[in-house]
Write a protein that holds these residues in place. Structure first.
Motif, PDB file in Angstrom:
ATOM      1  N   ALA A  89      -8.191  37.400  68.480  1.00  0.00           N
ATOM      2  CA  ALA A  89      -8.085  38.435  67.433  1.00  0.00           C
ATOM      3  C   ALA A  89      -6.734  39.141  67.537  1.00  0.00           C
ATOM      4  O   ALA A  89      -6.073  39.390  66.529  1.00  0.00           O
ATOM      5  N   TRP A  90      -6.296  39.446  68.760  1.00  0.00           N
ATOM      6  CA  TRP A  90      -5.028  40.167  68.954  1.00  0.00           C
ATOM      7  C   TRP A  90      -3.833  39.345  68.479  1.00  0.00           C
ATOM      8  O   TRP A  90      -2.876  39.884  67.952  1.00  0.00           O
ATOM      9  N   LYS A  91      -3.909  38.033  68.674  1.00  0.00           N
ATOM     10  CA  LYS A  91      -2.727  37.206  68.347  1.00  0.00           C
ATOM     11  C   LYS A  91      -2.571  36.944  66.852  1.00  0.00           C
ATOM     12  O   LYS A  91      -1.548  36.440  66.413  1.00  0.00           O
ATOM     13  N   GLN A  92      -3.583  37.316  66.061  1.00  0.00           N
ATOM     14  CA  GLN A  92      -3.505  37.113  64.606  1.00  0.00           C
ATOM     15  C   GLN A  92      -2.762  38.239  63.890  1.00  0.00           C
ATOM     16  O   GLN A  92      -2.472  38.135  62.700  1.00  0.00           O
ATOM     17  N   VAL A  93      -2.465  39.318  64.596  1.00  0.00           N
ATOM     18  CA  VAL A  93      -1.852  40.500  63.957  1.00  0.00           C
ATOM     19  C   VAL A  93      -0.439  40.183  63.463  1.00  0.00           C
ATOM     20  O   VAL A  93       0.362  39.567  64.176  1.00  0.00           O
ATOM     21  N   GLU A  94      -0.150  40.589  62.229  1.00  0.00           N
ATOM     22  CA  GLU A  94       1.196  40.424  61.663  1.00  0.00           C
ATOM     23  C   GLU A  94       2.092  41.533  62.192  1.00  0.00           C
ATOM     24  O   GLU A  94       1.689  42.696  62.211  1.00  0.00           O
ATOM     25  N   CYS A  95       3.311  41.184  62.581  1.00  0.00           N
ATOM     26  CA  CYS A  95       4.234  42.202  63.084  1.00  0.00           C
ATOM     27  C   CYS A  95       4.752  43.034  61.908  1.00  0.00           C
ATOM     28  O   CYS A  95       5.308  42.493  60.955  1.00  0.00           O
ATOM     29  N   PRO A  96       4.580  44.374  61.961  1.00  0.00           N
ATOM     30  CA  PRO A  96       4.957  45.206  60.811  1.00  0.00           C
ATOM     31  C   PRO A  96       6.438  45.584  60.774  1.00  0.00           C
ATOM     32  O   PRO A  96       6.908  46.168  59.806  1.00  0.00           O
ATOM     33  N   PHE A  97       7.184  45.266  61.844  1.00  0.00           N
ATOM     34  CA  PHE A  97       8.577  45.707  61.931  1.00  0.00           C
ATOM     35  C   PHE A  97       9.524  44.689  61.300  1.00  0.00           C
ATOM     36  O   PHE A  97       9.276  43.489  61.331  1.00  0.00           O
ATOM     37  N   GLU A  98      10.623  45.203  60.779  1.00  0.00           N
ATOM     38  CA  GLU A  98      11.623  44.330  60.163  1.00  0.00           C
ATOM     39  C   GLU A  98      12.374  43.553  61.239  1.00  0.00           C
ATOM     40  O   GLU A  98      12.708  44.100  62.292  1.00  0.00           O
ATOM     41  N   LYS A  99      12.633  42.272  60.982  1.00  0.00           N
ATOM     42  CA  LYS A  99      13.342  41.434  61.965  1.00  0.00           C
ATOM     43  C   LYS A  99      14.839  41.729  61.953  1.00  0.00           C
ATOM     44  O   LYS A  99      15.421  41.908  60.892  1.00  0.00           O
ATOM     45  N   ASP A 100      15.438  41.756  63.150  1.00  0.00           N
ATOM     46  CA  ASP A 100      16.898  41.817  63.277  1.00  0.00           C
ATOM     47  C   ASP A 100      17.325  40.558  64.031  1.00  0.00           C
ATOM     48  O   ASP A 100      17.165  40.471  65.250  1.00  0.00           O
ATOM     49  N   ARG A 101      17.839  39.574  63.308  1.00  0.00           N
ATOM     50  CA  ARG A 101      18.115  38.256  63.901  1.00  0.00           C
ATOM     51  C   ARG A 101      19.166  38.322  65.000  1.00  0.00           C
ATOM     52  O   ARG A 101      19.111  37.561  65.964  1.00  0.00           O
ATOM     53  N   LYS A 102      20.135  39.229  64.848  1.00  0.00           N
ATOM     54  CA  LYS A 102      21.194  39.351  65.861  1.00  0.00           C
ATOM     55  C   LYS A 102      20.599  39.789  67.211  1.00  0.00           C
ATOM     56  O   LYS A 102      20.909  39.213  68.253  1.00  0.00           O
ATOM     57  N   ILE A 103      19.705  40.784  67.165  1.00  0.00           N
ATOM     58  CA  ILE A 103      19.067  41.269  68.404  1.00  0.00           C
ATOM     59  C   ILE A 103      18.145  40.191  68.980  1.00  0.00           C
ATOM     60  O   ILE A 103      18.159  39.925  70.192  1.00  0.00           O
ATOM     61  N   LEU A 104      17.344  39.559  68.110  1.00  0.00           N
ATOM     62  CA  LEU A 104      16.415  38.513  68.566  1.00  0.00           C
ATOM     63  C   LEU A 104      17.171  37.374  69.246  1.00  0.00           C
ATOM     64  O   LEU A 104      16.754  36.879  70.298  1.00  0.00           O
ATOM     65  N   HIS A 105      18.296  36.984  68.662  1.00  0.00           N
ATOM     66  CA  HIS A 105      19.088  35.886  69.216  1.00  0.00           C
ATOM     67  C   HIS A 105      19.654  36.283  70.584  1.00  0.00           C
ATOM     68  O   HIS A 105      19.591  35.506  71.547  1.00  0.00           O
ATOM     69  N   TYR A 106      20.158  37.504  70.689  1.00  0.00           N
ATOM     70  CA  TYR A 106      20.745  37.951  71.964  1.00  0.00           C
ATOM     71  C   TYR A 106      19.681  37.975  73.069  1.00  0.00           C
ATOM     72  O   TYR A 106      19.896  37.449  74.167  1.00  0.00           O
ATOM     73  N   VAL A 107      18.556  38.587  72.773  1.00  0.00           N
ATOM     74  CA  VAL A 107      17.504  38.756  73.787  1.00  0.00           C
ATOM     75  C   VAL A 107      16.993  37.404  74.287  1.00  0.00           C
ATOM     76  O   VAL A 107      16.690  37.234  75.472  1.00  0.00           O
ATOM     77  N   GLN A 108      16.917  36.414  73.383  1.00  0.00           N
ATOM     78  CA  GLN A 108      16.349  35.115  73.759  1.00  0.00           C
ATOM     79  C   GLN A 108      17.366  34.127  74.328  1.00  0.00           C
ATOM     80  O   GLN A 108      16.976  33.161  74.987  1.00  0.00           O
ATOM     81  N   THR A 109      18.670  34.368  74.087  1.00  0.00           N
ATOM     82  CA  THR A 109      19.656  33.355  74.518  1.00  0.00           C
ATOM     83  C   THR A 109      20.793  33.902  75.390  1.00  0.00           C
ATOM     84  O   THR A 109      21.571  33.114  75.916  1.00  0.00           O
ATOM     85  N   ALA A 110      20.923  35.222  75.524  1.00  0.00           N
ATOM     86  CA  ALA A 110      22.027  35.763  76.346  1.00  0.00           C
ATOM     87  C   ALA A 110      21.943  35.199  77.762  1.00  0.00           C
ATOM     88  O   ALA A 110      20.851  35.127  78.344  1.00  0.00           O
ATOM     89  N   PRO A 111      23.075  34.791  78.343  1.00  0.00           N
ATOM     90  CA  PRO A 111      23.044  34.225  79.703  1.00  0.00           C
ATOM     91  C   PRO A 111      22.523  35.253  80.718  1.00  0.00           C
ATOM     92  O   PRO A 111      22.853  36.439  80.629  1.00  0.00           O
ATOM     93  N   ILE A 112      21.704  34.791  81.646  1.00  0.00           N
ATOM     94  CA  ILE A 112      21.154  35.682  82.668  1.00  0.00           C
ATOM     95  C   ILE A 112      21.508  35.164  84.061  1.00  0.00           C
ATOM     96  O   ILE A 112      21.755  33.979  84.245  1.00  0.00           O
TER      97      ILE A 112
END
Length: 343
Positions: A284-307
């Motif tokens: 049930a929890w995983k069916q929830v739609e995310c209500p926030f607007e996407k920011d592709r620049k932030i999403l890309h950085y968080v998922q691909t920035a070198p660590i």
């Protein structure tokens, strides 16, 4: 499997137009879902391929990673919302069968007979756990990277605010990943940096996620978020993202710790009912739609920035605040030699 399904559907609906249309619709929906799942799995593989070791890039192209998280997103509330986007997207593609296949290696009612001849990999569940680890290492990397003490302290305070907003949203997985990153040894040993941080808010968050008494405080907060979700008037209030590793552990121990048959040989329905309840709640929890607007620049950085790797984190930590004892000094020397080629 698809061919078999279509053949069966053809036999079942032969001669009945209404049944034929209904079954056709079901099969089309299934094909759409499977196509979306394949696209998602390809996207995750692509994102993981783009993510690189920060130390290797620092040595080869240092100018290519001069940005930090605050230069990409200076607002902690926005970052918490973008983390929630990632969490809900990754949760959405985890099927209930992945929990079953992760733990039930054999038929739960027969100790000798295998349940699955050829088990589908639990890759979406694994990708979700890997995301948690990545976020923890990203937090630690962002803190250990700056040379100036006041900049490191600013980033710690920034992540404390992000974590607090994750708690308010009901995003407990990102919250725990951030706390884990800040509690890593290379970060926690930076005493001069922490001395400049107002830690009152962090202490409250740590208390909420305290593992003592089997995560009692967290479980209380989770129940509160789940209750809020049931009576929600907006999409934001519906969000419940559990601390994934603990959910997996709970399901594992419920499955392993309780027998599938009672002493009289009857099926232990209570065990299976509890397992079904936990997985159904998650579904049930995983069916929830995310209500926030996407920011592709932030999403890309968080998922691909070198660590940094763990060794990279320790080296950056020692470079920023000198080793305090002989063990740390010896480790610093060996890390400089191994990672930087210096003595």
């Amino acid at each position: 499997m698809m061919r078999n399904l279509k053949d069966t559907a053809h036999h079942v609906t032969h001669g009945d137009e209404m049944y034929r249309k209904n079954v056709q619709q079901i099969i089309q929906n299934l094909i759409r879902k499977l196509a979306a799942l394949s696209q998602y799995e390809e996207l995750i593989a692509k994102i993981n391929a783009q993510s690189a070791d920060r130390m290797a890039i620092l040595k080869s192209k240092p100018q290519s990673i001069q940005r930090d998280i605050i230069s990409v997103c200076s607002d902690p509330y926005t970052l918490a919302q973008q983390l929630t986007h990632i969490e809900l997207e990754r949760l959405h593609y985890i099927g209930p069968e992945e929990f079953v296949q992760a733990f039930v290696q054999k038929n739960p009612l027969d100790n000798n007979e295998n349940c699955f001849g050829d088990k589908k990999k639990t890759q979406n569940l694994e990708a979700y756990v890997e995301w948690f680890n990545r976020l923890s290492y990203l937090v630690a990397t962002e803190i250990c990277m700056p040379v100036k003490k006041k900049h490191r302290a600013r980033i710690i305070e920034f992540f404390i605010d992000v974590a607090r907003e994750c708690f308010n949203i009901g995003n407990f997985n990102s919250l725990m990943a951030i706390i884990s990153g800040m509690n890593m040894s290379p970060v926690s040993r930076l005493k001069k940096t922490w001395a400049k941080v107002k830690t009152a808010k962090f202490d409250i968050l740590e208390h909420q996620m305290d593992p003592s008494s089997n995560f009692y405080n967290y479980r209380t907060a989770l129940r509160g978020a789940a209750q809020r979700s049931l009576t929600a008037h907006s999409s934001r209030e519906k969000i419940v993202i559990p601390f994934c590793s603990l959910l997996i552990k709970d399901i594992y121990f419920l499955n392993e710790g309780c027998t599938s048959r009672l002493t009289n040989g009857h099926i232990n329905f209570e065990k299976f009912w509890e397992l079904a309840k936990q997985v159904s709640e998650f579904m049930a929890w995983k069916q929830v739609e995310c209500p926030f607007e996407k920011d592709r620049k932030i999403l890309h950085y968080v998922q691909t920035a070198p660590i940094f790797s763990e060794d990279g984190l320790y080296l950056a930590s020692y470079e920023n605040e000198s080793p305090e004892n002989h063990i740390e000094k010896d480790r610093w020397k060996s890390l400089r030699s191994a990672l930087l080629g210096r003595v």
